[in-house]
Design a protein around this motif. Sequence first.
Motif, mmCIF file in Angstrom:
data_model
loop_
_atom_site.group_PDB
_atom_site.id
_atom_site.type_symbol
_atom_site.label_atom_id
_atom_site.label_comp_id
_atom_site.label_asym_id
_atom_site.label_seq_id
_atom_site.Cartn_x
_atom_site.Cartn_y
_atom_site.Cartn_z
ATOM 1 N N ARG A 121 48.707 26.919 40.759
ATOM 2 C CA ARG A 121 48.600 27.918 39.707
ATOM 3 C C ARG A 121 47.756 29.108 40.133
ATOM 4 N NH1 ARG A 121 45.724 26.985 33.789
ATOM 5 N NH2 ARG A 121 46.512 28.890 32.770
ATOM 6 N N TRP A 122 48.217 30.315 39.739
ATOM 7 C CA TRP A 122 47.484 31.555 39.979
ATOM 8 C C TRP A 122 47.313 32.269 38.638
ATOM 9 C CZ3 TRP A 122 50.969 29.384 43.139
ATOM 10 C CH2 TRP A 122 50.646 29.258 44.507
ATOM 11 N N THR A 123 46.092 32.679 38.317
ATOM 12 C CA THR A 123 45.839 33.414 37.078
ATOM 13 C C THR A 123 45.038 34.674 37.383
ATOM 14 O OG1 THR A 123 43.774 32.222 36.592
ATOM 15 C CG2 THR A 123 45.836 31.303 35.703
ATOM 16 N N SER A 124 45.332 35.721 36.634
ATOM 17 C CA SER A 124 44.655 37.000 36.810
ATOM 18 C C SER A 124 44.435 37.656 35.452
ATOM 19 C CB SER A 124 45.499 37.930 37.702
ATOM 20 O OG SER A 124 44.931 39.224 37.770
ATOM 21 N N ASP A 125 43.228 38.194 35.239
ATOM 22 C CA ASP A 125 42.895 38.916 34.015
ATOM 23 C C ASP A 125 42.116 40.159 34.428
ATOM 24 O OD1 ASP A 125 42.138 39.871 31.572
ATOM 25 O OD2 ASP A 125 41.144 38.044 30.892
ATOM 26 N N VAL A 126 42.759 41.325 34.311
ATOM 27 C CA VAL A 126 42.156 42.576 34.763
ATOM 28 C C VAL A 126 42.002 43.529 33.581
ATOM 29 C CG1 VAL A 126 42.301 44.497 36.390
ATOM 30 C CG2 VAL A 126 43.285 42.270 36.998
ATOM 31 N N ARG A 127 40.819 44.136 33.456
ATOM 32 C CA ARG A 127 40.557 45.111 32.393
ATOM 33 C C ARG A 127 40.411 46.503 33.018
ATOM 34 N NH1 ARG A 127 39.004 41.967 27.876
ATOM 35 N NH2 ARG A 127 39.695 39.841 28.374
ATOM 36 N N PHE A 128 40.967 47.506 32.319
ATOM 37 C CA PHE A 128 40.943 48.886 32.801
ATOM 38 C C PHE A 128 40.343 49.812 31.746
ATOM 39 C CE2 PHE A 128 44.589 46.771 34.697
ATOM 40 C CZ PHE A 128 44.620 47.200 36.014
ATOM 41 N N ARG A 129 39.798 50.918 32.225
ATOM 42 C CA ARG A 129 39.406 52.011 31.340
ATOM 43 C C ARG A 129 39.639 53.319 32.093
ATOM 44 N NH1 ARG A 129 34.317 50.910 30.350
ATOM 45 N NH2 ARG A 129 34.762 49.700 28.449
ATOM 46 N N SER A 130 40.568 54.124 31.577
ATOM 47 C CA SER A 130 40.908 55.420 32.190
ATOM 48 C C SER A 130 41.270 55.278 33.662
ATOM 49 C CB SER A 130 39.740 56.394 32.027
ATOM 50 O OG SER A 130 39.436 56.590 30.659
ATOM 51 N N GLY A 131 42.030 54.244 33.995
ATOM 52 C CA GLY A 131 42.481 54.051 35.357
ATOM 53 C C GLY A 131 41.492 53.347 36.262
ATOM 54 N N ARG A 132 40.300 53.073 35.780
ATOM 55 C CA ARG A 132 39.278 52.383 36.569
ATOM 56 C C ARG A 132 39.207 50.917 36.154
ATOM 57 N NH1 ARG A 132 34.662 53.764 39.388
ATOM 58 N NH2 ARG A 132 35.024 55.973 38.938
ATOM 59 N N THR A 183 37.383 47.741 35.195
ATOM 60 C CA THR A 183 36.052 47.415 34.680
ATOM 61 C C THR A 183 35.697 45.950 34.890
ATOM 62 O OG1 THR A 183 36.950 47.015 32.460
ATOM 63 C CG2 THR A 183 36.166 49.243 32.956
ATOM 64 N N SER A 184 36.704 45.083 34.994
ATOM 65 C CA SER A 184 36.448 43.673 35.310
ATOM 66 C C SER A 184 37.717 43.043 35.840
ATOM 67 C CB SER A 184 35.963 42.911 34.070
ATOM 68 O OG SER A 184 36.990 42.800 33.107
ATOM 69 N N SER A 185 37.532 42.002 36.634
ATOM 70 C CA SER A 185 38.679 41.320 37.234
ATOM 71 C C SER A 185 38.318 39.863 37.457
ATOM 72 C CB SER A 185 39.048 41.980 38.566
ATOM 73 O OG SER A 185 40.141 41.323 39.173
ATOM 74 N N ASN A 186 39.060 38.968 36.812
ATOM 75 C CA ASN A 186 38.840 37.530 36.954
ATOM 76 C C ASN A 186 40.131 36.879 37.430
ATOM 77 O OD1 ASN A 186 36.059 37.282 35.840
ATOM 78 N ND2 ASN A 186 37.040 38.101 34.002
ATOM 79 N N VAL A 187 40.079 36.231 38.583
ATOM 80 C CA VAL A 187 41.271 35.610 39.150
ATOM 81 C C VAL A 187 40.969 34.195 39.616
ATOM 82 C CG1 VAL A 187 42.177 37.831 39.937
ATOM 83 C CG2 VAL A 187 40.814 36.427 41.498
#
Length: 263
Positions: A106-117, A119-123
């Motif tokens: 299993r592979w999981t990814s949760d990425v948060r963005f703000r204005s193209g940047r 802000t957090s990345s959990n994989v």
Amino acid sequence: MRFRRIAITIATLGSLCLSGPPAGAADGQKVTTEYGMALIGLIIGKATFDTVIDDRRFSVSGRMSSAGLGSLVSKTGGTSEVSGSLASRGFAAERYGLDYTSDGKRWTSDVRFRSGRVTSSNVSPKRSRDEKPSYVPVERSQLASVVDPLSGLMIRTRDASSVCRRTLPLYDGWSRLDLKLSPGGTRAVSLDGFKGDAAVCKVRIAPVSGYDRKSRGLKFLQSQTIELWFAPIARPDVFVPVYARIPTTIGPLTLQATSVSVK
């Protein structure tokens, strides 16, 4: 496996085939797109994606699974989703997620963005040089202006000739890579729910970080050309993918929209 997953992530761009509602669909209605995946002409997978868009927000959620011959040789399935706001020049993602399983892994990814940047990345699983010295880590400075693999493939322009004249800086939580597009002509497209012309883009992959320098899969993909077709299904100023052809070591992997419905 890393760039096999990237290839599959690119393959799931089928979710964007109707990221905006087709002509006649009202704000807030759900658009359902069916998609087929084939390897050397044999059906190996299918996907269903639901899209909701209004004058300020958008969201896409999808499910993909093995089918046909693919279900006999590998148990594969997963979900992918993105949500965000509408911007003057396109779609601004705020959260991107991937949950993918293949043969028990299993592979999981949760990425948060703000204005193209980012802000957090959990994989999961995570990668580092401690695991493999040839691994190229992702630097924070490389995440200042990026797009996710789904909404990043929605191109907003009224000039069809400009669709394939750009580079898309993708980030999925693990890998940072550029998709370099160049014009490849036009093709007629016909599916249940849409008929018209598509801009054909020739695409080359340029890895930036988050990859293994010794990866044979990466070296193969770098030497190949991917083909993506974009069409203005939603409205005249939004071009989205309707077809993809991705080379593999055993033959071409193709993705094609087959139908769309509005509820």
